[in-house]
Design an enzyme around this catalytic site. Structure first.
Site, mmCIF file in Angstrom:
data_model
loop_
_atom_site.group_PDB
_atom_site.id
_atom_site.type_symbol
_atom_site.label_atom_id
_atom_site.label_comp_id
_atom_site.label_asym_id
_atom_site.label_seq_id
_atom_site.Cartn_x
_atom_site.Cartn_y
_atom_site.Cartn_z
ATOM 1 N N GLY A 1 10.298 2.443 -2.352
ATOM 2 C CA GLY A 1 10.277 3.276 -3.559
ATOM 3 C C GLY A 1 11.585 4.037 -3.706
ATOM 4 C CG HIS A 2 12.521 7.084 -0.907
ATOM 5 N ND1 HIS A 2 11.676 6.899 0.152
ATOM 6 C CD2 HIS A 2 12.221 8.299 -1.425
ATOM 7 C CE1 HIS A 2 10.897 7.960 0.289
ATOM 8 N NE2 HIS A 2 11.198 8.827 -0.667
ATOM 9 C CG ASP B 1 6.104 12.055 -6.359
ATOM 10 O OD1 ASP B 1 5.389 12.724 -5.617
ATOM 11 O OD2 ASP B 1 6.704 11.023 -5.963
HETATM 12 P P1 AMP Z 1 9.906 12.113 -1.664
HETATM 13 O O1 AMP Z 1 10.835 11.674 -0.589
HETATM 14 O O2 AMP Z 1 8.489 11.710 -1.444
HETATM 15 O O3 AMP Z 1 10.075 13.566 -2.009
HETATM 16 O O4 AMP Z 1 10.348 11.314 -2.975
HETATM 17 C C1 AMP Z 1 11.675 11.307 -3.395
HETATM 18 C C2 AMP Z 1 11.750 10.545 -4.693
HETATM 19 O O5 AMP Z 1 11.288 9.217 -4.486
HETATM 20 C C3 AMP Z 1 10.882 11.131 -5.815
HETATM 21 O O6 AMP Z 1 11.561 11.017 -7.046
HETATM 22 C C4 AMP Z 1 9.670 10.258 -5.776
HETATM 23 O O7 AMP Z 1 8.988 10.179 -7.006
HETATM 24 C C5 AMP Z 1 10.285 8.929 -5.426
HETATM 25 N N1 AMP Z 1 9.273 8.041 -4.856
HETATM 26 C C6 AMP Z 1 8.519 8.253 -3.750
HETATM 27 N N2 AMP Z 1 7.635 7.237 -3.588
HETATM 28 C C7 AMP Z 1 7.859 6.370 -4.616
HETATM 29 C C8 AMP Z 1 7.270 5.131 -5.024
HETATM 30 N N3 AMP Z 1 6.272 4.575 -4.359
HETATM 31 N N4 AMP Z 1 7.743 4.555 -6.138
HETATM 32 C C9 AMP Z 1 8.748 5.114 -6.854
HETATM 33 N N5 AMP Z 1 9.336 6.264 -6.529
HETATM 34 C C10 AMP Z 1 8.904 6.898 -5.425
#
Ligand code: AMP
Length: 316
Positions: free
Chosen positions: A40-41, A155
């Site tokens: 995702g990241h 998110d």
């Molecule tokens: P986090 O590390 O969980 O704070 O997420 C950092 C960024 O990655 C945020 O913009 C999240 O929305 C995005 N993100 C996390 N998981 C996913 C996913 N499965 N699909 C798309 N973006 C994601």
């Protein structure tokens, strides 16, 4: 080992790098993360690398967005792995500041609050969470300066809150929302999936299965909000290991609950549930085309790592 990416831990150094890139006519892309990077990241970093000249991935487990009973201490941390993923996806800089660099002297006395949009959904269940998010995002934008900032629709509420923040404060930032990325079996990728046992991982599939089914019902013509929400809740109730926190249907603009599905208001069916010690979220975004729903369930990682659009319908 040469990874082609530079790890920067200091605010002044990051600012210098970003200023220099813009001074020579380059564009800066910012991908804020809490690390434990996954596909995702990676998709966010790739999107930035396709358009921007200096791609900065921040890796910072932001203490002020965790509640006292939440998983700050346990949150997965793997900077070496993150540097590798970020580099392979095309990042130039990984910004990995210590907590003391971001918050010298403890939690900041100035915080940023976005009213309204933060009141419901995750905001209702995680008091103070979004203030922590908007405060750190504002700081990152102030440090990096004019940029595109990339956020995932996984998110969804966070994305809407950040869009509002940037608009209200006239930050010199273009917010780019990107598709939610799923595992091959439908589970939304999350750093917190690492908390799941094998049994919990199997049970967690019900979250996406419930949303895929809701999309299929919309495609079949269901327009009753209670019917949709009821069907999702019944799916979740089939898995004893899954403890739902909320299931809501809200409009995309204000994130206010919808009682009717009118065939024209863009909406999001969002849910959160605890599975073991992981709190997981997922959503289905629905737009309309002449009364026909256009369901956005994101993309899934295909057999060779490529991202495939998810079509509504029963989950495999
Ligand atoms: P986090 O590390 O969980 O704070 O997420 C950092 C960024 O990655 C945020 O913009 C999240 O929305 C995005 N993100 C996390 N998981 C996913 C996913 N499965 N699909 C798309 N973006 C994601």
């Amino acid at each position: 080992m040469s990874t082609g990416v530079e790890v920067v831990t200091g605010i002044a150094e990051l600012r210098r790098r970003c200023d220099a890139a813009r001074a020579s006519g380059g564009r800066v892309g910012l991908v804020p993360t809490m690390g434990a990077l996954h596909a995702g990241h990676r998709s966010l970093v790739r999107a930035a690398a396709a358009r921007d000249d200096l791609v900065v991935v921040s890796v910072f487990v932001n203490p002020i967005q965790f509640g006292p009973q939440e998983d700050l201490a346990a949150y997965p941390r793997d900077l070496a792995g993150d540097v590798r993923v970020a580099s392979e996806a095309g990042a130039h800089v990984v910004f990995a500041p210590a907590v003391e660099e971001m918050y010298p002297g403890g939690p900041p006395r100035t915080t940023v609050h976005v009213a309204g949009l933060t009141a419901r959904l995750c905001g209702a269940h995680r008091p103070g969470h979004f203030d922590g998010v908007t405060t750190v995002v504002t700081k990152l934008c102030a440090i990096v300066g004019a940029c595109r900032a990339y956020f995932g629709r996984k998110d969804f509420q966070q994305l809407r809150v950040v869009e509002q923040l940037v608009a209200d404060l006239n930050l010199p930032v273009e917010v780019v929302g990107r598709p939610l990325v799923r595992e091959p079996d439908g589970l939304a990728l999350s750093s917190r999936n690492a908390y799941l046992s094998v049994e919990e991982r199997t049970a967690a599939r019900v979250l996406s299965r419930a949303l895929f089914d809701a999309a299929a019902r919309l495609e079949e013509g269901v327009r009753d909000a209670d019917e949709l929400l009821g069907a999702v809740r019944r799916h979740l109730a089939c898995e004893p290991a899954v403890r739902p926190e909320y299931v809501e249907l809200v409009d995309v603009d204000r994130l206010e609950p919808l009682t009717a599905v009118d065939g024209s208001t863009p909406m999001v069916l969002a849910l959160a549930a605890h599975v073991g010690r992981a709190r997981l979220i997922d959503n289905l975004v629905v737009d309309w085309d002449a009364g026909r729903p256009r369901c956005d369930l994101g993309v899934r990682v295909g057999p060779s790592g490529e991202l495939q659009r998810v079509a509504p319908g029963p989950a495999s």
